[in-house]
Design a protein around this motif. Structure first.
Motif, PDB file in Angstrom:
ATOM      1  N   MET A 145       0.854  -1.207   0.000  1.00  0.00           N
ATOM      2  CA  MET A 145       0.000   0.000   0.000  1.00  0.00           C
ATOM      3  C   MET A 145       0.879   1.243   0.000  1.00  0.00           C
ATOM      4  O   MET A 145       1.795   1.361   0.783  1.00  0.00           O
ATOM      5  CB  MET A 145      -0.892  -0.006   1.236  1.00  0.00           C
ATOM      6  N   MET A 146       0.555   2.177  -0.909  1.00  0.00           N
ATOM      7  CA  MET A 146       1.378   3.375  -1.006  1.00  0.00           C
ATOM      8  C   MET A 146       1.023   4.359   0.088  1.00  0.00           C
ATOM      9  O   MET A 146      -0.143   4.602   0.371  1.00  0.00           O
ATOM     10  CB  MET A 146       1.160   4.027  -2.379  1.00  0.00           C
ATOM     11  N   GLU A 147       2.023   4.930   0.728  1.00  0.00           N
ATOM     12  CA  GLU A 147       1.821   5.953   1.763  1.00  0.00           C
ATOM     13  C   GLU A 147       1.652   7.288   1.085  1.00  0.00           C
ATOM     14  O   GLU A 147       2.525   7.748   0.355  1.00  0.00           O
ATOM     15  CB  GLU A 147       3.030   5.991   2.696  1.00  0.00           C
ATOM     16  N   SER A 148       0.521   7.971   1.272  1.00  0.00           N
ATOM     17  CA  SER A 148       0.263   9.220   0.581  1.00  0.00           C
ATOM     18  C   SER A 148       0.337  10.436   1.483  1.00  0.00           C
ATOM     19  O   SER A 148       0.131  11.546   1.045  1.00  0.00           O
ATOM     20  CB  SER A 148      -1.128   9.164  -0.087  1.00  0.00           C
ATOM     21  N   LYS A 149       0.619  10.246   2.755  1.00  0.00           N
ATOM     22  CA  LYS A 149       0.653  11.374   3.672  1.00  0.00           C
ATOM     23  C   LYS A 149       1.889  12.226   3.443  1.00  0.00           C
ATOM     24  O   LYS A 149       2.947  11.741   3.076  1.00  0.00           O
ATOM     25  CB  LYS A 149       0.635  10.876   5.106  1.00  0.00           C
ATOM     26  N   GLY A 150       1.767  13.496   3.693  1.00  0.00           N
ATOM     27  CA  GLY A 150       2.925  14.382   3.700  1.00  0.00           C
ATOM     28  C   GLY A 150       3.276  14.969   2.353  1.00  0.00           C
ATOM     29  O   GLY A 150       4.195  15.742   2.235  1.00  0.00           O
ATOM     30  N   ARG A 151       2.529  14.604   1.307  1.00  0.00           N
ATOM     31  CA  ARG A 151       2.834  15.153   0.003  1.00  0.00           C
ATOM     32  C   ARG A 151       1.649  15.932  -0.498  1.00  0.00           C
ATOM     33  O   ARG A 151       0.522  15.449  -0.471  1.00  0.00           O
ATOM     34  CB  ARG A 151       3.154  14.042  -0.991  1.00  0.00           C
ATOM     35  N   THR A 152       1.848  17.155  -0.883  1.00  0.00           N
ATOM     36  CA  THR A 152       0.772  18.017  -1.352  1.00  0.00           C
ATOM     37  C   THR A 152       0.998  18.346  -2.813  1.00  0.00           C
ATOM     38  O   THR A 152       2.086  18.739  -3.207  1.00  0.00           O
ATOM     39  CB  THR A 152       0.725  19.335  -0.544  1.00  0.00           C
TER      40      THR A 152
ATOM     41  N   THR B 258       3.303  -4.914 -16.509  1.00  0.00           N
ATOM     42  CA  THR B 258       3.672  -3.673 -15.829  1.00  0.00           C
ATOM     43  C   THR B 258       2.584  -3.259 -14.852  1.00  0.00           C
ATOM     44  O   THR B 258       2.873  -2.816 -13.725  1.00  0.00           O
ATOM     45  CB  THR B 258       3.918  -2.548 -16.859  1.00  0.00           C
ATOM     46  N   ASP B 259       1.341  -3.405 -15.271  1.00  0.00           N
ATOM     47  CA  ASP B 259       0.200  -3.090 -14.407  1.00  0.00           C
ATOM     48  C   ASP B 259       0.275  -3.913 -13.121  1.00  0.00           C
ATOM     49  O   ASP B 259       0.150  -3.380 -12.008  1.00  0.00           O
ATOM     50  CB  ASP B 259      -1.086  -3.390 -15.170  1.00  0.00           C
ATOM     51  N   GLN B 260       0.500  -5.205 -13.254  1.00  0.00           N
ATOM     52  CA  GLN B 260       0.544  -6.083 -12.078  1.00  0.00           C
ATOM     53  C   GLN B 260       1.769  -5.797 -11.204  1.00  0.00           C
ATOM     54  O   GLN B 260       1.679  -5.803  -9.973  1.00  0.00           O
ATOM     55  CB  GLN B 260       0.551  -7.543 -12.531  1.00  0.00           C
ATOM     56  N   LYS B 261       2.902  -5.548 -11.837  1.00  0.00           N
ATOM     57  CA  LYS B 261       4.135  -5.314 -11.079  1.00  0.00           C
ATOM     58  C   LYS B 261       4.034  -4.070 -10.205  1.00  0.00           C
ATOM     59  O   LYS B 261       4.518  -4.050  -9.061  1.00  0.00           O
ATOM     60  CB  LYS B 261       5.313  -5.191 -12.038  1.00  0.00           C
ATOM     61  N   TYR B 262       3.424  -3.027 -10.732  1.00  0.00           N
ATOM     62  CA  TYR B 262       3.378  -1.750 -10.015  1.00  0.00           C
ATOM     63  C   TYR B 262       1.987  -1.426  -9.455  1.00  0.00           C
ATOM     64  O   TYR B 262       1.760  -0.301  -8.999  1.00  0.00           O
ATOM     65  CB  TYR B 262       3.846  -0.620 -10.937  1.00  0.00           C
ATOM     66  N   ASN B 263       1.068  -2.399  -9.495  1.00  0.00           N
ATOM     67  CA  ASN B 263      -0.274  -2.222  -8.910  1.00  0.00           C
ATOM     68  C   ASN B 263      -0.999  -0.995  -9.462  1.00  0.00           C
ATOM     69  O   ASN B 263      -1.673  -0.274  -8.722  1.00  0.00           O
ATOM     70  CB  ASN B 263      -0.180  -2.122  -7.385  1.00  0.00           C
ATOM     71  N   VAL B 264      -0.851  -0.757 -10.754  1.00  0.00           N
ATOM     72  CA  VAL B 264      -1.405   0.456 -11.346  1.00  0.00           C
ATOM     73  C   VAL B 264      -2.929   0.487 -11.219  1.00  0.00           C
ATOM     74  O   VAL B 264      -3.506   1.445 -10.679  1.00  0.00           O
ATOM     75  CB  VAL B 264      -0.975   0.582 -12.825  1.00  0.00           C
ATOM     76  N   THR B 265      -3.596  -0.547 -11.714  1.00  0.00           N
ATOM     77  CA  THR B 265      -5.060  -0.590 -11.634  1.00  0.00           C
ATOM     78  C   THR B 265      -5.531  -0.699 -10.189  1.00  0.00           C
ATOM     79  O   THR B 265      -6.522  -0.071  -9.790  1.00  0.00           O
ATOM     80  CB  THR B 265      -5.607  -1.770 -12.455  1.00  0.00           C
ATOM     81  N   LYS B 266      -4.826  -1.471  -9.396  1.00  0.00           N
ATOM     82  CA  LYS B 266      -5.188  -1.640  -7.980  1.00  0.00           C
ATOM     83  C   LYS B 266      -5.214  -0.300  -7.265  1.00  0.00           C
ATOM     84  O   LYS B 266      -6.173   0.024  -6.549  1.00  0.00           O
ATOM     85  CB  LYS B 266      -4.195  -2.579  -7.301  1.00  0.00           C
ATOM     86  N   TYR B 267      -4.182   0.514  -7.454  1.00  0.00           N
ATOM     87  CA  TYR B 267      -4.146   1.823  -6.801  1.00  0.00           C
ATOM     88  C   TYR B 267      -5.198   2.763  -7.377  1.00  0.00           C
ATOM     89  O   TYR B 267      -5.780   3.577  -6.654  1.00  0.00           O
ATOM     90  CB  TYR B 267      -2.764   2.449  -6.938  1.00  0.00           C
ATOM     91  N   TYR B 268      -5.456   2.647  -8.663  1.00  0.00           N
ATOM     92  CA  TYR B 268      -6.470   3.512  -9.266  1.00  0.00           C
ATOM     93  C   TYR B 268      -7.842   3.232  -8.663  1.00  0.00           C
ATOM     94  O   TYR B 268      -8.646   4.142  -8.436  1.00  0.00           O
ATOM     95  CB  TYR B 268      -6.521   3.327 -10.781  1.00  0.00           C
TER      96      TYR B 268
END
Length: 340
Positions: A1-8, A240-250
C-alpha cells in the motif's frame, strides 16, 4: 500500500483541466477571438449592447458547464469584476478558483488575459533565461522528459521534442517518462502504460506512434499506423500493471495523493531521483532545465549538452511554439504552462 501522507500537489491555474475538449475549444476560442468574432451560442438569445455583470457571469458559467468541464462535475460563480472594457469572472472548480474573462456584450470568452505591453519583454526574458542556463556536457547527452500523457502542456513539450528525437537519433539518448501520479482520469492511466511499453519494447515504433497520438488522440489508429505489435504490447502492459499495482491503486481511493490523484508508480524511482513534481519536467544530463516549447529551442538546449556537438546541431528546426493539447503541432502562445 502506497503511503500518501505528507505530500501536497499544487495546482497551477494555467494548467487546470476543464475536460477532454478544453484545449481544442481553447485553441479555437483564442484563434477566432483574435480576429474579433467568437460567439457563445445561447439558445434563443441575441446580444445587443452591454450586459450586466450578473448576466455575463451566469452565461459564462453555463457555457463552461455545458462545454468545458468533465462529466459529472460543475463550475460555480464566485464573483464578477468590472475591468473597464471587459469583465473578470472568478469561477470555482474542484476546489480551485479560476479567473476567466468576457466582453461586456457577453459574446466573447477569454480563458486567459494577456497584457500585450509585457509580451515582448516576457518573451525576451524567457529566451535569455534559456540561453544562460548552464547544462552539463557529455559525449552522449541523456535527456528525460517527464509528462502525463493527457496533460496539455506535456503534450505540447512532446510535440516540440519529437523533431529533435528524429534529428538526433543515435546521437543523444532522448526518452519520455511518466509523472508518478494521474490527473486526467482512467484514460491517462492506460495511455501512460501504453506509451511506456511501446518505448520500452518497440522503440522503433515509438516516434511514429507519438507523432500520431499528439495530433489525433486516437490510440487505436496510431497503433495501426505505427505498426505496433499489439499482442506484445498487451503482454507488457499487463505485466507492468501487475508489477506496479497500477489498476489496484487507481481503484483504491485511499491510496490517492491528497485524496485526489491516483498514484502511477511505474517510474517512481526516477521521479524521486529528479524531484519531479509536474508535467512537463525536462532533465538534461541529470539537471532540470527550462526549455521554450519549440523544436529549435529543444534542439539548442540538447546540443548545448554535447561535449562535441554533431553536425546535426547546425540544422535549424521550426521556431514556432508547439500547441498545447491534442491537435495541430504548432499554434501555441505560451511555453510556461504545466500540470501539477
Amino acid at each position: 500500500m502506497m503511503e500518501s501522507k505528507g505530500r501536497t500537489i499544487k495546482i497551477k491555474i494555467p494548467a487546470i483541466n476543464f475536460g477532454n475538449q478544453f484545449w481544442k475549444i481553447f485553441s479555437l476560442v483564442l484563434l477566432v477571438a483574435l480576429v474579433g468574432s467568437i460567439y457563445m451560442n445561447f439558445r434563443g438569445v441575441s446580444f445587443s449592447g452591454q450586459l450586466s455583470s450578473n448576466d455575463v457571469g451566469k452565461k459564462v458559467i453555463d457555457f463552461i458547464n455545458n462545454n468545458l468541464v468533465q462529466p459529472g462535475t460543475s463550475a460555480s460563480l464566485v464573483s464578477v469584476k468590472d475591468m473597464g472594457s471587459y469583465y473578470e469572472i472568478i469561477t470555482s472548480y474542484q476546489g480551485q478558483q479560476i479567473p476567466v474573462y468576457a466582453t461586456k456584450d457577453g459574446k466573447i470568452l477569454f480563458l486567459q488575459a494577456i497584457e500585450m505591453t509585457e509580451t515582448q519583454k516576457t518573451q525576451t526574458q524567457t529566451t535569455t533565461q534559456q540561453q544562460t542556463q548552464e547544462i552539463p556536457k557529455r559525449d552522449i547527452p541523456d535527456v528525460k522528459v517527464f509528462i502525463m500523457s493527457y496533460c496539455p502542456f506535456g503534450i505540447q513539450a512532446v510535440k516540440a521534442l519529437l523533431p529533435v528525437m528524429k534529428l538526433l537519433d543515435g546521437k543523444a539518448n532522448i526518452t519520455i517518462h511518466y509523472v508518478d501520479y494521474i490527473m486526467h482520469g482512467e484514460k491517462e492511466v492506460y495511455e501512460n502504460l501504453r506509451q511506456y511499453c511501446i518505448q520500452k519494447e518497440q522503440r522503433d515504433k515509438f516516434y511514429d506512434y507519438m507523432l500520431c497520438f499528439v495530433q489525433s488522440g486516437d490510440y487505436q489508429k496510431c497503433l495501426n499506423e505505427a505498426k505496433v505489435d499489439v499482442n506484445k504490447l498487451n503482454v507488457c502492459m499487463n505485466e507492468t500493471d501487475q508489477k506496479y499495482n497500477v489498476t489496484k491503486y487507481y481503484q483504491d481511493r485511499s491510496t490517492w495523493l491528497s485524496g485526489a490523484y491516483p498514484p502511477f508508480l511505474v517510474e517512481k524511482d526516477l521521479n524521486d531521483k529528479y524531484g519531479v513534481r509536474g508535467s512537463p519536467t525536462i532533465i538534461i544530463n541529470d539537471k532540470e532545465v527550462r526549455v521554450n516549447r519549440s523544436p529549435e529551442a529543444f534542439k539548442q538546449a540538447i546540443c548545448q549538452a554535447f561535449t562535441n556537438p554533431p553536425a546535426e546541431c547546425n540544422q535549424t528546426l521550426s521556431t514556432e511554439t508547439a500547441s498545447p493539447g491534442i491537435g495541430p503541432l504548432t499554434g501555441g502562445s505560451t511555453s510556461s504552462g504545466s500540470c501539477g
